[in-house]
Scaffold this active site. Structure first.
Site, PDB file in Angstrom:
ATOM      1  N   GLU A 134      -1.383   7.692   0.550  1.00 47.57           N
ATOM      2  CA  GLU A 134      -1.492   6.953  -0.709  1.00 47.57           C
ATOM      3  C   GLU A 134      -2.617   5.918  -0.660  1.00 47.57           C
ATOM      4  OE1 GLU A 134       1.041   7.064  -3.869  1.00 47.57           O
ATOM      5  OE2 GLU A 134       0.067   8.805  -3.011  1.00 47.57           O
ATOM      6  N   HIS A 169       3.885  15.066  -9.156  1.00 43.79           N
ATOM      7  CA  HIS A 169       4.632  14.295  -8.161  1.00 43.79           C
ATOM      8  C   HIS A 169       5.834  15.100  -7.697  1.00 43.79           C
ATOM      9  CE1 HIS A 169       7.331  10.563  -7.257  1.00 43.79           C
ATOM     10  NE2 HIS A 169       6.881  11.121  -6.156  1.00 43.79           N
TER      11      HIS A 169
END
Length: 720
Positions: free
Chosen positions: A409, A457
């Site tokens: 991330e 996601h």
């Protein structure tokens, strides 16, 4: 015959074929039309009994029978319990008349027989299932907060015995393929073709002219015995009671308890009294709030999504042929597996070739397990593995029509890997990021075609989690969204569509649950009580245990990224007490399970106990937070944040909110989802608003209900 659902055909041998064909829909369901049609059919069979040698019950639909009409059950309320009980008893009476006709009755199960559909088949003396592709057989009522109330519970217990019926069929809600149903004893034969099925049915009728149900034969005993002896109660009933209690964990899920009670009581009486007992427990469940919540979420909201409620119209169906997954860690490996299992050729790329090979090994492990369980053949295993190509070369992505990035991330890293791979892709390839927190609009700045960029996601473990959160950036086109939606269907995921923001819907909302749990720790609440509050509220994993799984170092990283984003916009991220707890745990070398120490102690990767030092680190609260407040602080935090997401356009529909919260972030299933929780709260939205104001006064303004919710409550409206 003139009824509107069941056709009557009688051949020269006297065998009557009753064909169910509901003219009001694409499937047969238990409704008033069926009850009236069955009533007429049974009456005629009784009147013409002397000319009837046997009965075959089948369907003109692709499926045999889909179960109860959930539209009716969704509208039930406590004041309709007597009405529902009468309807249930009437239907059971018809099925009893069918199975005591004195003529052999065979169910020719030509497709899915789910819930009430299987219950109808169980009232026949013999069941032959067609081994049709996609056909499933079972009693899933417990997953909707119900019990099989058309005789299914009573008959399975008498067929299989109390232990086997409950442990393998009713309490699990599992759906079986026809061969699996045969192995379980739910059907008696499996046929390879419709012709074979009907031939077998006629042959069985000819062989068994005096057919009767086992429980209608003198001397019958329930397999394993009835719950009438001390030995039976200690060996079967008591362990089951403990299992049901542990499974419920103090939540409002009454269905398992009612199933056990009805089953045990039913073994001590005759079949007709047992059916009446079953009705009593069914009426209580069906007319309660919990089943209404679960029916809304798992049927109506899920159906809205499955029917493309969030998919843009006007775009042709799309199937991905070749995909590239960037990053072969746990998420990337899982994404590669589900794509390959769905028939997509996958290039699994990592900066390190050995890491890419390890990513493919993840699929091999899953497939090996499936083969060992008899769920997959060796050829099937090889076919899936052959579709995964591990590599460290960007050029191996040539011609792919989809790329899914699944690296760490970090916005800079994500843009870097897209820049490397984009030149090799098909000109119209969908560009997707698996980020769980970073805004899609910002990431899209790193690609040449931002209109083709979308967030996908996934949830861990990818091979088990059903949800896929599709995030639409500012420039994401409707065509790209439609293709992303179709991909979700292609790989067997349930898609919800949300707007762009930091954390989107799922990560943003679950963080409020976790932060609330840590705020309780910061306030000195007993850690064991916090864990129990989460479990008894209905969360599948206790909050501190879940935080250990997610890792506090990652939580710190995400917070710093968010702080930097806020600072760039001239804002300051509001401080939360949870941040102090996280920082101290990391400072003490206890960031989570990955490093062997977190809120819990671990041994060989397994959770052992709550860390004893946790209670000492945060002094006990005085006075303590009431247990009910602990539960509702977690539940309300997520529900209120979901309302804000709806206000901001992050959430696009109520079904997406409800289904996404249950499947993606573990919001308690008994609630029906985050927004249904508001609807069903005592007093409805108005009651929820009043309670939110109480929590805000005690614990902080974060519980102050949004103006939109207050206005909705004043209008007497719910979230639909």
């Amino acid at each position: 015959m003139t009824d509107t659902m069941i056709r009557w055909e009688q051949d020269e041998d006297g065998i009557v074929v009753l064909t169910m064909d509901d003219p009001t829909g694409s499937v047969n369901v238990l409704n008033a039309v069926f009850a009236a049609s069955l009533d007429a059919a049974v009456a005629r069979l009784e009147a013409e009994r002397e000319t009837v040698t046997g009965v075959i019950l089948t369907s003109a639909k692709r499926s045999f029978f889909a179960g109860a009409d959930l539209t009716v059950l969704r509208r039930t309320a406590p004041d309709r319990a007597a009405e529902l009980a009468r309807a249930s008893d009437h239907l059971k009476g018809l099925l009893r008349r069918l199975e005591t006709l004195g003529r052999p009755v065979v169910a020719a199960v030509n497709g899915a027989a789910i819930g009430g559909g299987l219950e109808v088949a169980l009232a026949c003396h013999h069941r032959i299932a067609l081994d049709a592709a996609g056909s499933r057989i079972g009693l899933p009522e417990v997953t909707l907060g119900l019990l099989p109330g058309a005789g299914g519970l009573t008959r399975t217990v008498r067929m299989l015995g109390l232990h086997e019926a409950l442990s393998s069929v009713v309490l699990t809600g599992r759906l079986f393929t026809p061969p699996q149903a045969l192995a379980k004893g739910l059907v008696d034969e499996v046929a390879e073709s419709a012709g074979d099925m009907f031939l077998r049915a006629r042959e069985w009728i000819a062989r068994t002219p005096g057919a009767a149900q086992p429980w209608d034969v003198e001397g019958y005993r329930i397999p394993g015995g009835a719950a009438t002896s001390r030995t039976f109660n200690h060996s079967v009933v008591v362990p089951f009671s403990a299992t049901v209690r542990n499974r419920g964990r103090g939540t409002k899920m009454d269905a398992p308890h009612h199933i056990l009670a009805a089953a045990v009581e039913g073994t001590q009486v005759d079949i007709d009294t047992a059916l009446a007992i079953e009705t009593r427990y069914l009426a209580e469940l069906a007319c309660g709030q919990i089943s209404s919540n679960m029916i809304k979420a798992f049927h109506f909201d899920t159906e809205h999504i499955a029917n493309g409620g969030s998919r843009p119209e006007g775009f042709p169906a799309h199937r991905v042929r070749r995909a590239v997954v960037l990053g072969a860690g746990m998420m990337g490996a899982g994404i590669a597996y589900v794509c390959a299992a769905a028939g997509i050729d996958v290039v699994l790329k990592d900066i390190d070739g050995a890491a890419a090979e390890r990513g493919k090994a993840y699929s091999r492990k899953i497939l090996d397990r499936a083969v060992s369980r008899g769920q997959l053949t060796e050829d099937g295993r090889a076919a899936v593995l052959d579709r995964i190509t591990p590599t460290d070369r960007a050029e191996d992505a040539a011609g792919a029509d989809l790329v899914i990035e699944a690296v760490f991330e970090d916005a800079g890293l994500k843009k870097q890997v897209f820049a490397e791979i984009e030149p090799y892709l098909a000109p119209d390839a969908v560009l997707a990021s698996n980020t769980s927190t970073l805004p899609i609009t910002g990431l899209a700045e790193g690609v040449r075609r931002p209109e083709d960029f979308v967030g996908l996601h996934f949830f861990s473990p990818v091979d088990k989690m059903a949800l896929l959160e599709i995030i639409v950036g500012e420039k994401t086109s409707d065509a790209t969204l439609a293709r992303a939606f179709d991909l979700a269907r292609q790989i067997g995921k349930t898609p919800i569509v949300v707007g762009d923001s930091r954390g989107f819907f799922t990560s943003r909302v679950i963080s409020t649950f976790l932060n609330e749990a840590l705020s309780l720790i910061a306030e000195g609440a007993a850690p064991a009580s916090v864990e129990q509050a989460g479990m008894q509220a209905g969360y599948p994993t206790a909050p501190l245990a879940l935080f250990d799984e997610l890792n506090m170092k990652l939580a710190q990283h995400v917070r710093r990224e968010t702080q930097a984003a806020y600072a760039a916009e001239g804002r300051t991220l509001p401080h939360q007490a949870a941040y102090d707890v996280i920082d101290r745990m990391v400072e003490w070398g206890r960031p989570g399970r990955l490093e062997g120490a977190g809120f819990h102690d671990y041994a060989d990767g397994e959770r052992v106990r709550l860390w004893p030092g946790l209670a000492d680190a945060f002094p006990a609260d005085d006075p303590p937070v009431p247990f009910a407040d602990m539960q509702e602080r977690m539940l309300f935090a997520e529900a209120l944040e979901s309302v804000r997401c709806l206000d901001e356009g992050v959430l696009r529909s109520v079904p997406d909110a409800n289904v996404g919260s249950i499947l993606g972030i573990g919001f308690p299933a008994w609630t029906g989802g985050v927004l249904q929780y508001v609807n069903q709260y005592e007093g409805g939205p108005a009651g929820f608003v009043a309670r939110a104001h109480e929590l805000a006064a005690r614990y902080g303004e974060r519980f102050t209900p949004p103006a939109s919710l207050v206005a909705r409550a004043e209008r007497g409206e719910v979230y639909e």
